[in-house]
Design a protein around this motif. Structure first.
Motif, PDB file in Angstrom:
ATOM      1  N   GLY A 186      65.076   4.436  -8.755  1.00  0.00           N
ATOM      2  CA  GLY A 186      63.918   4.614  -9.628  1.00  0.00           C
ATOM      3  C   GLY A 186      62.663   3.962  -9.089  1.00  0.00           C
ATOM      4  O   GLY A 186      61.773   3.572  -9.852  1.00  0.00           O
ATOM      5  N   VAL A 187      62.570   3.865  -7.759  1.00  0.00           N
ATOM      6  CA  VAL A 187      61.464   3.137  -7.120  1.00  0.00           C
ATOM      7  C   VAL A 187      60.617   4.088  -6.286  1.00  0.00           C
ATOM      8  O   VAL A 187      61.148   4.901  -5.522  1.00  0.00           O
ATOM      9  CB  VAL A 187      62.006   2.003  -6.221  1.00  0.00           C
ATOM     10  N   VAL A 188      59.306   3.980  -6.438  1.00  0.00           N
ATOM     11  CA  VAL A 188      58.380   4.689  -5.559  1.00  0.00           C
ATOM     12  C   VAL A 188      58.158   3.798  -4.349  1.00  0.00           C
ATOM     13  O   VAL A 188      57.458   2.781  -4.425  1.00  0.00           O
ATOM     14  CB  VAL A 188      57.044   4.988  -6.269  1.00  0.00           C
ATOM     15  N   ARG A 189      58.788   4.149  -3.233  1.00  0.00           N
ATOM     16  CA  ARG A 189      58.681   3.317  -2.027  1.00  0.00           C
ATOM     17  C   ARG A 189      57.274   3.376  -1.450  1.00  0.00           C
ATOM     18  O   ARG A 189      56.707   2.356  -1.066  1.00  0.00           O
ATOM     19  CB  ARG A 189      59.698   3.781  -0.986  1.00  0.00           C
ATOM     20  N   TYR A 190      56.726   4.592  -1.365  1.00  0.00           N
ATOM     21  CA  TYR A 190      55.367   4.742  -0.827  1.00  0.00           C
ATOM     22  C   TYR A 190      54.796   6.070  -1.302  1.00  0.00           C
ATOM     23  O   TYR A 190      55.410   7.117  -1.101  1.00  0.00           O
ATOM     24  CB  TYR A 190      55.364   4.694   0.697  1.00  0.00           C
ATOM     25  N   SER A 191      53.655   6.014  -1.960  1.00  0.00           N
ATOM     26  CA  SER A 191      52.946   7.223  -2.372  1.00  0.00           C
ATOM     27  C   SER A 191      51.526   7.153  -1.825  1.00  0.00           C
ATOM     28  O   SER A 191      50.696   6.373  -2.324  1.00  0.00           O
ATOM     29  CB  SER A 191      52.902   7.347  -3.899  1.00  0.00           C
ATOM     30  N   PRO A 192      51.230   7.931  -0.773  1.00  0.00           N
ATOM     31  CA  PRO A 192      49.909   7.816  -0.146  1.00  0.00           C
ATOM     32  C   PRO A 192      48.759   8.196  -1.064  1.00  0.00           C
ATOM     33  O   PRO A 192      47.682   7.600  -0.987  1.00  0.00           O
ATOM     34  CB  PRO A 192      50.007   8.776   1.051  1.00  0.00           C
ATOM     35  N   PHE A 193      48.963   9.176  -1.947  1.00  0.00           N
ATOM     36  CA  PHE A 193      47.868   9.609  -2.822  1.00  0.00           C
ATOM     37  C   PHE A 193      47.579   8.595  -3.922  1.00  0.00           C
ATOM     38  O   PHE A 193      46.463   8.510  -4.421  1.00  0.00           O
ATOM     39  CB  PHE A 193      48.189  10.980  -3.434  1.00  0.00           C
ATOM     40  N   LEU A 194      48.597   7.806  -4.310  1.00  0.00           N
ATOM     41  CA  LEU A 194      48.383   6.763  -5.310  1.00  0.00           C
ATOM     42  C   LEU A 194      48.188   5.393  -4.672  1.00  0.00           C
ATOM     43  O   LEU A 194      47.797   4.442  -5.353  1.00  0.00           O
ATOM     44  CB  LEU A 194      49.580   6.705  -6.265  1.00  0.00           C
ATOM     45  N   ASN A 195      48.514   5.283  -3.382  1.00  0.00           N
ATOM     46  CA  ASN A 195      48.481   4.008  -2.660  1.00  0.00           C
ATOM     47  C   ASN A 195      49.419   2.999  -3.307  1.00  0.00           C
ATOM     48  O   ASN A 195      49.083   1.825  -3.508  1.00  0.00           O
ATOM     49  CB  ASN A 195      47.050   3.449  -2.594  1.00  0.00           C
ATOM     50  N   TRP A 196      50.632   3.471  -3.612  1.00  0.00           N
ATOM     51  CA  TRP A 196      51.666   2.616  -4.195  1.00  0.00           C
ATOM     52  C   TRP A 196      52.687   2.227  -3.131  1.00  0.00           C
ATOM     53  O   TRP A 196      53.039   3.031  -2.268  1.00  0.00           O
ATOM     54  CB  TRP A 196      52.398   3.349  -5.314  1.00  0.00           C
ATOM     55  N   HIS A 197      53.177   0.993  -3.246  1.00  0.00           N
ATOM     56  CA  HIS A 197      54.250   0.513  -2.383  1.00  0.00           C
ATOM     57  C   HIS A 197      55.284  -0.195  -3.249  1.00  0.00           C
ATOM     58  O   HIS A 197      54.964  -1.154  -3.959  1.00  0.00           O
ATOM     59  CB  HIS A 197      53.712  -0.462  -1.326  1.00  0.00           C
ATOM     60  N   ASP A 198      56.532   0.264  -3.203  1.00  0.00           N
ATOM     61  CA  ASP A 198      57.660  -0.395  -3.866  1.00  0.00           C
ATOM     62  C   ASP A 198      57.387  -0.675  -5.346  1.00  0.00           C
ATOM     63  O   ASP A 198      57.513  -1.818  -5.817  1.00  0.00           O
ATOM     64  CB  ASP A 198      58.017  -1.693  -3.136  1.00  0.00           C
ATOM     65  N   VAL A 199      57.043   0.367  -6.070  1.00  0.00           N
ATOM     66  CA  VAL A 199      56.806   0.248  -7.516  1.00  0.00           C
ATOM     67  C   VAL A 199      58.070   0.686  -8.260  1.00  0.00           C
ATOM     68  O   VAL A 199      58.500   1.839  -8.130  1.00  0.00           O
ATOM     69  CB  VAL A 199      55.613   1.121  -7.959  1.00  0.00           C
ATOM     70  N   PRO A 200      58.700  -0.200  -9.057  1.00  0.00           N
ATOM     71  CA  PRO A 200      59.915   0.159  -9.814  1.00  0.00           C
ATOM     72  C   PRO A 200      59.551   0.996 -11.043  1.00  0.00           C
ATOM     73  O   PRO A 200      59.698   0.556 -12.189  1.00  0.00           O
ATOM     74  CB  PRO A 200      60.499  -1.199 -10.184  1.00  0.00           C
ATOM     75  N   LEU A 201      59.124   2.212 -10.802  1.00  0.00           N
ATOM     76  CA  LEU A 201      58.516   3.016 -11.862  1.00  0.00           C
ATOM     77  C   LEU A 201      59.487   3.357 -12.977  1.00  0.00           C
ATOM     78  O   LEU A 201      59.109   3.355 -14.153  1.00  0.00           O
ATOM     79  CB  LEU A 201      57.932   4.297 -11.252  1.00  0.00           C
ATOM     80  N   ALA A 202      60.748   3.674 -12.657  1.00  0.00           N
ATOM     81  CA  ALA A 202      61.705   4.048 -13.707  1.00  0.00           C
ATOM     82  C   ALA A 202      61.904   2.897 -14.688  1.00  0.00           C
ATOM     83  O   ALA A 202      61.887   3.088 -15.912  1.00  0.00           O
ATOM     84  CB  ALA A 202      63.029   4.471 -13.088  1.00  0.00           C
ATOM     85  N   GLU A 203      62.081   1.697 -14.164  1.00  0.00           N
ATOM     86  CA  GLU A 203      62.288   0.530 -15.024  1.00  0.00           C
ATOM     87  C   GLU A 203      61.062   0.248 -15.878  1.00  0.00           C
ATOM     88  O   GLU A 203      61.165   0.016 -17.096  1.00  0.00           O
ATOM     89  CB  GLU A 203      62.611  -0.688 -14.155  1.00  0.00           C
TER      90      GLU A 203
END
Length: 395
Positions: free
Chosen positions: A162-179
């Motif tokens: 449930g983790v977004v490891r890397y999203s270039p369009f959002l500039n996210w790194h290791d975000v535990p989005l599901a939790e």
């Protein structure tokens, strides 16, 4: 006041029962004998699995007026009662959040869009919560519980964790989005890559129903690819299977944000096309819509940019065809607005670069708005509800 979500456990407690239900969901109504044939399970196993699903209201047995064997008792077909459960799906882009409310058959019952002013995780979660709250209001009059939320995000997404490891369009790194989302909205949450989520919807409810091997290629801000191999959506050991946008097709080509040069996305992504049109024309083109307009007006140099983009996409698809031999390739994404400008180059390059019969795969275009991508997110929530221990089950 928001209605309190009601969550229950799906009564199919074995992989075989989940497979049977999924087969009826995507291909029904079916008789028990047809289900047994399509799942390669025994008729006794099907009958055993179907009974509790009917008792719980997830399957409905119809009259056998039109389905009668030559001998013996009539065969009653069973189908999924779509109104038995509701699900939410959210697609997050760099500019807005799109949400849908669907039933168990992934039919859309409501939709909302909200602009996204800040791409940081906290404001995105707040926007998701507000959008979910608006959609939950609609469930009160339906009198049915919402059993899960699916969230689709571009980039490297680990669905199992449930983790977004890397999203270039959002500039996210290791975000535990599901939790984080589950704590925010109070529902079970499934997070997946947006193209894979769209692929799940196509596999169960769209142009991939009944196919064992196919691919979904999306063109637009990025170039994505979802893969179904032997009936399973493929994520790969590291969750990035199908990233044809980062297949190098021109080693001397333009730099890509991934760090390589000449990737499909560096040539055929919308930002790359806009940049190349500016360079070719000297016109300060702001976005892909303006680039398409210039091409249709016949401004010199613009159609050549789209021709190169088509060749790059065609090589990317040929790579998929050569490696996996899909029966069908479904092309979708917001970039289809320009499809007439590079369709010929995609087809010609695919034919030239694919090996042997790999070039014979059926290529279809499916213009799908972002509400359909959000519906794909809802499909992942349905999938998790039916098969909670397997994020990418067989059909």
């Amino acid at each position: 006041m928001r209605p309190t979500p009601r969550v229950e456990t799906f009564p199919a407690n074995t992989p075989a029962a989940s497979q049977i239900f999924t087969t009826v969901l995507s291909q029904g109504p079916l008789t028990r004998l047809e289900v047994a044939r399509r799942t390669a399970l025994s008729p006794a196993a099907v009958t055993k699995a179907v009974k509790p699903l009917i008792e719980a209201g997830y399957l409905v047995e119809d009259a056998a007026d039109e389905v009668r064997p030559a001998l013996g008792r009539p065969a009653n077909p069973v189908r999924v009662d779509g109104g038995r459960a509701l699900f939410l799906g959210v697609k997050v882009t760099g500019d807005e959040i799109i949400g849908v409310l669907t039933d168990l058959c992934c039919r859309t019952r409501g939709a909302r869009r909200v602009p996204l002013a800040d791409r940081a995780p906290k404001p995105v979660l707040a926007a998701i919560a507000d959008l979910v709250g608006e959609l939950l209001v609609q469930t009160a009059e339906l009198g049915v519980g919402v059993h899960g939320l699916g969230v689709a995000v571009s980039g490297d997404v680990d669905r199992a964790e449930g983790v977004v490891r890397y999203s270039p369009f959002l500039n996210w790194h290791d975000v535990p989005l599901a939790e984080l989302a589950a704590m925010t909205v109070g529902l079970p949450v499934t997070v997946d890559n947006d193209v894979r989520a769209l692929t799940v919807a196509e596999q169960w409810f769209g142009a991939g129903v009944g196919l064992s091997d196919f691919a979904v290629v999306t063109v637009g801000a990025g170039i994505g690819c979802g893969l179904v191999v032997h009936g399973r959506v493929v994520a790969g050991a590291h969750g990035v299977a199908g990233e044809i946008g980062h297949v190098t097709v021109d080693p001397a080509g333009p730099p890509c944000h991934c760090g390589n040069r000449g990737c499909v996305e560096a040539i055929a992504g919308e930002a790359a096309i806009v940049r190349q049109v500016r360079e070719a024309t000297g016109i300060e083109v702001r976005d892909a819509t303006e680039a398409v307009t210039l091409a249709h007006r016949g401004v010199p140099g613009v159609r050549e940019v789209y021709a190169r983009a088509g060749e790059a996409i065609g090589r990317g698809i040929a790579t998929v065809a050569n490696l996996l031999g899909p029966e069908r390739v479904i092309i979708s994404g917001e970039g289809l607005a320009a499809y007439d400008l590079f369709a010929e180059q995609i087809r010609d390059t695919l034919t030239a670069a694919a090996f042997g019969s790999a070039a014979q795969c059926d290529v279809q275009t499916r213009p799908l708005p972002f509400e359909e991508w959000a519906r794909g997110a809802a499909a992942t929530a349905i999938q998790s509800f039916i098969t909670p221990d397997d994020p990418h089950p067989s059909r």
